[in-house]
Design a protein around this motif. Structure first.
Motif, PDB file in Angstrom:
ATOM      1  N   PRO A   1      15.635  -3.556  17.566  1.00 49.47           N
ATOM      2  CA  PRO A   1      14.543  -3.304  16.623  1.00 49.47           C
ATOM      3  C   PRO A   1      13.518  -4.441  16.601  1.00 49.47           C
ATOM      4  O   PRO A   1      13.858  -5.619  16.744  1.00 49.47           O
ATOM      5  N   VAL A   2      12.270  -4.056  16.416  1.00 44.21           N
ATOM      6  CA  VAL A   2      11.159  -5.018  16.372  1.00 44.21           C
ATOM      7  C   VAL A   2      10.873  -5.389  14.927  1.00 44.21           C
ATOM      8  O   VAL A   2      10.708  -4.504  14.079  1.00 44.21           O
ATOM      9  N   ARG A   3      10.831  -6.678  14.643  1.00 43.14           N
ATOM     10  CA  ARG A   3      10.475  -7.147  13.305  1.00 43.14           C
ATOM     11  C   ARG A   3       8.959  -7.121  13.132  1.00 43.14           C
ATOM     12  O   ARG A   3       8.216  -7.536  14.024  1.00 43.14           O
ATOM     13  N   LEU A   4       8.515  -6.640  12.005  1.00 42.63           N
ATOM     14  CA  LEU A   4       7.103  -6.726  11.626  1.00 42.63           C
ATOM     15  C   LEU A   4       7.042  -7.501  10.318  1.00 42.63           C
ATOM     16  O   LEU A   4       7.372  -6.981   9.254  1.00 42.63           O
ATOM     17  N   ILE A   5       6.651  -8.757  10.404  1.00 45.46           N
ATOM     18  CA  ILE A   5       6.612  -9.635   9.239  1.00 45.46           C
ATOM     19  C   ILE A   5       5.297  -9.428   8.499  1.00 45.46           C
ATOM     20  O   ILE A   5       4.212  -9.497   9.088  1.00 45.46           O
ATOM     21  N   LEU A   6       5.403  -9.182   7.197  1.00 43.42           N
ATOM     22  CA  LEU A   6       4.236  -9.083   6.319  1.00 43.42           C
ATOM     23  C   LEU A   6       4.204 -10.308   5.417  1.00 43.42           C
ATOM     24  O   LEU A   6       5.207 -10.618   4.768  1.00 43.42           O
ATOM     25  N   PRO A   7       3.079 -11.012   5.347  1.00 43.01           N
ATOM     26  CA  PRO A   7       3.028 -12.268   4.600  1.00 43.01           C
ATOM     27  C   PRO A   7       2.773 -12.119   3.105  1.00 43.01           C
ATOM     28  O   PRO A   7       2.443 -13.105   2.445  1.00 43.01           O
ATOM     29  N   PHE A   8       2.922 -10.908   2.573  1.00 47.47           N
ATOM     30  CA  PHE A   8       2.713 -10.668   1.153  1.00 47.47           C
ATOM     31  C   PHE A   8       3.923  -9.954   0.557  1.00 47.47           C
ATOM     32  O   PHE A   8       4.761  -9.414   1.280  1.00 47.47           O
ATOM     33  N   THR A   9       3.992  -9.933  -0.758  1.00 47.53           N
ATOM     34  CA  THR A   9       5.114  -9.288  -1.443  1.00 47.53           C
ATOM     35  C   THR A   9       5.038  -7.771  -1.267  1.00 47.53           C
ATOM     36  O   THR A   9       3.961  -7.218  -1.020  1.00 47.53           O
ATOM     37  N   PRO A  10       6.161  -7.067  -1.400  1.00 43.07           N
ATOM     38  CA  PRO A  10       6.144  -5.608  -1.303  1.00 43.07           C
ATOM     39  C   PRO A  10       5.213  -4.987  -2.352  1.00 43.07           C
ATOM     40  O   PRO A  10       5.076  -5.506  -3.453  1.00 43.07           O
ATOM     41  N   GLY A  11       4.581  -3.889  -1.978  1.00 38.41           N
ATOM     42  CA  GLY A  11       3.720  -3.182  -2.908  1.00 38.41           C
ATOM     43  C   GLY A  11       2.264  -3.559  -2.851  1.00 38.41           C
ATOM     44  O   GLY A  11       1.435  -2.941  -3.527  1.00 38.41           O
ATOM     45  N   THR A  12       1.910  -4.576  -2.056  1.00 33.56           N
ATOM     46  CA  THR A  12       0.501  -4.934  -1.907  1.00 33.56           C
ATOM     47  C   THR A  12      -0.168  -3.958  -0.948  1.00 33.56           C
ATOM     48  O   THR A  12       0.484  -3.127  -0.310  1.00 33.56           O
ATOM     49  N   SER A  13      -1.487  -4.080  -0.811  1.00 31.46           N
ATOM     50  CA  SER A  13      -2.231  -3.124   0.003  1.00 31.46           C
ATOM     51  C   SER A  13      -1.888  -3.201   1.484  1.00 31.46           C
ATOM     52  O   SER A  13      -2.185  -2.270   2.247  1.00 31.46           O
ATOM     53  N   MET A  14      -1.254  -4.292   1.924  1.00 29.50           N
ATOM     54  CA  MET A  14      -0.873  -4.406   3.329  1.00 29.50           C
ATOM     55  C   MET A  14       0.273  -3.460   3.682  1.00 29.50           C
ATOM     56  O   MET A  14       0.387  -3.002   4.820  1.00 29.50           O
ATOM     57  N   ASP A  15       1.142  -3.171   2.715  1.00 25.77           N
ATOM     58  CA  ASP A  15       2.334  -2.368   2.995  1.00 25.77           C
ATOM     59  C   ASP A  15       2.027  -1.010   3.637  1.00 25.77           C
ATOM     60  O   ASP A  15       2.647  -0.648   4.641  1.00 25.77           O
ATOM     61  N   PRO A  16       1.091  -0.216   3.084  1.00 22.74           N
ATOM     62  CA  PRO A  16       0.826   1.086   3.704  1.00 22.74           C
ATOM     63  C   PRO A  16       0.342   0.977   5.144  1.00 22.74           C
ATOM     64  O   PRO A  16       0.695   1.815   5.982  1.00 22.74           O
ATOM     65  N   ALA A  17      -0.458  -0.049   5.450  1.00 22.63           N
ATOM     66  CA  ALA A  17      -0.969  -0.221   6.808  1.00 22.63           C
ATOM     67  C   ALA A  17       0.164  -0.429   7.799  1.00 22.63           C
ATOM     68  O   ALA A  17       0.058  -0.059   8.970  1.00 22.63           O
ATOM     69  N   ALA A  18       1.273  -1.005   7.325  1.00 20.30           N
ATOM     70  CA  ALA A  18       2.426  -1.224   8.189  1.00 20.30           C
ATOM     71  C   ALA A  18       3.362  -0.022   8.185  1.00 20.30           C
ATOM     72  O   ALA A  18       3.765   0.483   9.241  1.00 20.30           O
ATOM     73  N   ARG A  19       3.699   0.447   7.000  1.00 22.12           N
ATOM     74  CA  ARG A  19       4.772   1.443   6.888  1.00 22.12           C
ATOM     75  C   ARG A  19       4.346   2.832   7.357  1.00 22.12           C
ATOM     76  O   ARG A  19       5.189   3.604   7.829  1.00 22.12           O
ATOM     77  N   LEU A  20       3.081   3.163   7.242  1.00 23.11           N
ATOM     78  CA  LEU A  20       2.646   4.483   7.691  1.00 23.11           C
ATOM     79  C   LEU A  20       2.666   4.614   9.213  1.00 23.11           C
ATOM     80  O   LEU A  20       2.652   5.723   9.745  1.00 23.11           O
ATOM     81  N   ALA A  21       2.715   3.490   9.909  1.00 22.32           N
ATOM     82  CA  ALA A  21       2.748   3.521  11.372  1.00 22.32           C
ATOM     83  C   ALA A  21       4.153   3.414  11.938  1.00 22.32           C
ATOM     84  O   ALA A  21       4.343   3.553  13.149  1.00 22.32           O
TER      85      ALA A  21
END
Length: 321
Positions: A30-50
């Protein structure tokens, strides 16, 4: 030494096959995708929808991991500790470009990382307190002639709304005092009440307050008018096409990651972002899908790094390291 012509011919014929083999990289786990913000911020959908589309393209799951702290520095440091084999990726935002100048720990990160794809962008909207009772022309006049009597808010020092506002003031030839907040909650309370005069804020955060009359929308930083605020002109329409103020997200890996792995990750992300269902769900959240390949994204980052550096140095902006 005399080289055998037949050997040279066979070697030449083998090169395309070798190139294809080198480019056909597949992750082994599995490939790790590190997000530098807490869960629930606007970055989450950009990652999880893909995620699902990325899994289909790569043949392995993509595991989203939120590692917040120090304005994305903690996540970047974690990324640099991971092996440069393509199995760890990092989603970045404008803060990456700002931190090159703002923080000594990240000064060399432009050389340490290489872009894979610029995924999405969310435009900023210039909103004013209704108590100002002003339009764009009157607002500009107050900025230029008020001697710095106006105040604007941002969710924090060095954030993209802060640096975008300073860039706007520079381009517009106006002055205003910065009031930094710790996030948006109190900022909007004070903006509604007229205790601060204006702010540049992300589109999803201001659509409802604008519709309810709590804020006055003056301009938007998108390339063209946005469907949520069709009556609001772009800054380009108003004579400020060079303003850099938005919130974008993109993918990076360590620069010493093999080219075949970078290419495979880029193709997987471009494929995911091209899916109609992914695009529609992101657009419903006010994202603009960019899907820019790594080479184009690198030029974007270079532009933001240079512009942010100018703004930071001209205004003496500093943060705790």
């Amino acid at each position: 030494m005399v080289l055998d012509r037949r050997a040279l011919l066979l070697a030449g014929l083998a090169l395309p096959t070798l190139a294809r083999a080198q480019s056909a990289w597949k992750p082994e786990r599995p490939v790790r995708l590190i997000l530098p913000f807490t869960p629930g911020t606007s970055m989450d959908p950009a990652a999880r929808l893909a995620q699902e589309s990325l899994k289909d393209a790569l043949g392995q799951s993509v595991v989203v991991e939120n590692i917040a702290g120090a304005a994305t520095v903690v996540a970047g440091a974690e990324m640099l500790k991971a092996p440069p084999d393509g199995h760890t990726t990092l989603m970045i935002a404008n803060s990456f470009a700002a931190n090159i100048t703002l923080r000594t720990r990240t000064a060399d990160w432009q050389r340490a990382f290489v872009p894979v794809v610029q995924a999405t962008v969310v435009p900023h909207v210039l909103v004013a307190a209704p108590a100002l009772r002003t339009d764009w022309t009157g607002f500009l006049k107050r900025l230029r002639e008020g001697g710095g009597s106006m105040t604007y808010g941002s969710p924090g020092i060095g954030t993209s709304p802060h640096l975008g506002a300073e860039h706007f003031l520079r381009l517009a030839g106006g002055k205003a005092v910065h009031a930094p907040y710790n996030g948006n909650a109190q900022l909007f309370v004070d903006l509604y009440a007229g205790r601060i005069d204006f702010a540049l804020s992300t589109l999803p955060d201001v659509v409802q307050p604008i519709e309810e009359g709590k804020l006055t929308a003056l301009a938007v930083t998108a390339e063209r008018r946005v469907r949520e605020l069709l009556n609001v002109p772009t800054f380009a329409e108003l004579g400020l096409p060079d303003l850099l103020s938005d919130s974008w997200f993109g993918i990076m890996v360590r620069r010493d990651t093999p080219a075949a792995a970078r290419d495979a990750l880029e193709r997987a992300w471009l494929t995911a972002l091209a899916r109609q269902d992914v695009r529609e769900r992101l657009q419903a959240l006010s994202f603009t899908v960019l899907a820019r390949p790594g080479a184009e994204f690198e030029k974007v980052i270079d532009r933001y790094v240079a512009t942010y550096a100018m703004i930071i140095k001209e205004n003496g902006i500093a943060v705790q390291h």
